[in-house]
Scaffold this motif. Structure first.
Motif: not given
Length: 363
Positions: A331-359
């Motif tokens: 599988l890895t031979a097919r995929l090849g070398m991974p792309e190098l990425i350097r993103p910052g720390e991902p922003e958290s998305l509060p579950t409570a906000e999603l819950t409130a939207a659904v409710e």
């Protein structure tokens, strides 16, 4: 397993901390007998905290040690883990080695184990996680009752090795396997390819990206696996659950050719469209690190104990480990070398906000 607890040394104190917790959580089966590391301040403090000796070479590990958990990067990721494992196996010490491990390294370790009269196993961890075990138990029912028509899976390249182990167990075999040429589209985070595992058609999407300075983070997800049969689709929504069963929608037709959409006599229309198999709730990441993962390691250690007690099992364990490693290499031979990425720390998305939207939606 009966008798005195087996004496265990853990090599490595990064992910090795999970193995330490696993050993300490089962005092009726195991006793921590030391830590094998290069000797950094953190590792020394860890050994002192647990009241065990710190070893800085394989030669320092006492003969009376029963098991070594080698949680040091193998040659597959540029580390000395397999060399350490071979040296321990040659001394008659049983070894559980953390994945990934190249096929050639596994072959050498199996040979060293045979010569040393010891048991050797590669731990892919994820098949022993409680949610994955639920998925595999349900998959066995699907396979026995109706057979599996397809698998659809997605993962990050860092955890493709255990994904293949999970798929192989779910469909009942690894062989035959094959991987088609991947499809890469600029701007898309996932690489797609068709495959076959255990003779079952598989579609794969892999986030073949890695942050070189922070490889353990920045995955959009770890694993998501769905397998289909005549009756519906069984899904492991995430590595840590839950497990979902989607009954297949199929309505009969009446004498006029119209779909029957209601009626007490149509039993399959009474089935829920989606059922959660097992607990609906999932663990926090804190619980994953301190509970689910150590529990999975403990199960891997207990399975190694079965190989220790029953040497006739060892060849089968080694063959499965070799199969997973070879499939991963293809599988890895097919995929090849991974792309190098350097993103910052991902922003958290509060579950409570999603819950409130659904409710807030009207029923």
């Amino acid at each position: 397993m009966s008798g005195a607890p087996l004496r265990v040394v853990v090599a490595g104190t990064s992910f090795g901390r999970v193995y330490l917790d696993a050993v300490l959580s089962a005092p009726e089966h195991f006793r921590l007998a030391g830590v094998l590391v290069r000797g950094g301040d953190y590792s020394r403090a860890l050994a002192e905290r647990h009241g065990v000796p710190l070893f800085t070479s394989v030669a320092e590990v006492p003969e009376e040690v029963d098991i070594a958990c080698v949680v040091v990067r193998s040659g597959a990721t540029g580390g000395p883990g397999s060399r350490i494992a071979r040296a321990l196996l040659a001394r008659g010490i049983h070894v559980l080695q953390e994945h990934p491990v190249h096929t050639a390294e596994i072959t050498e370790c199996v040979r060293a184990a045979r010569e040393g009269g010891s048991a050797y196993a590669v731990n892919t961890l994820h098949p022993d996680l409680v949610p994955v075990r639920r998925f595999l138990a349900a998959a066995e029912v699907v396979r026995r009752r109706q057979g599996i028509r397809f698998v659809d899976a997605v993962c990050n390249s860092q955890v493709a090795y255990p994904l293949l182990d999970v798929i192989g167990r779910a469909v009942g075999a690894l062989r035959p396997w094959s991987f088609d040429e991947p499809v890469r589209t600029a701007g898309q985070p996932f690489t797609s390819l068709n495959a076959v595992v255990g003779g079952v058609p598989v579609t794969l999407r892999v986030q073949n990206q890695v942050h070189p300075e922070d490889p353990d983070n920045h995955s959009y997800l770890m694993h998501r696996v769905a397998l289909g049969c005549e009756g519906g689709v069984l899904t492991l929504a995430d590595t840590h659950g839950p497990v979902l069963w989607n009954a297949r929608m199929h309505a009969p037709r009446d004498a006029t050719g119209r779909l029957v959409m209601s009626g007490e006599r149509v039993d399959r229309l009474k089935e829920p469209s989606t059922t959660v198999l097992g607990p609906a709730g999932t663990s926090t990441f804190h619980d994953v690190f301190t509970g689910l993962w150590p529990d999975a390691v403990r199960r891997s250690l207990l399975r190694l104990c079965e190989d220790i007690a029953r040497p006739e099992r060892r060849a089968g364990s080694g063959q499965w480990a070799l199969g997973v490693s070879r499939a991963w290499a293809d599988l890895t031979a097919r995929l090849g070398m991974p792309e190098l990425i350097r993103p910052g720390e991902p922003e958290s998305l509060p579950t409570a906000e999603l819950t409130a939207a659904v409710e807030g939606l009207e029923p």
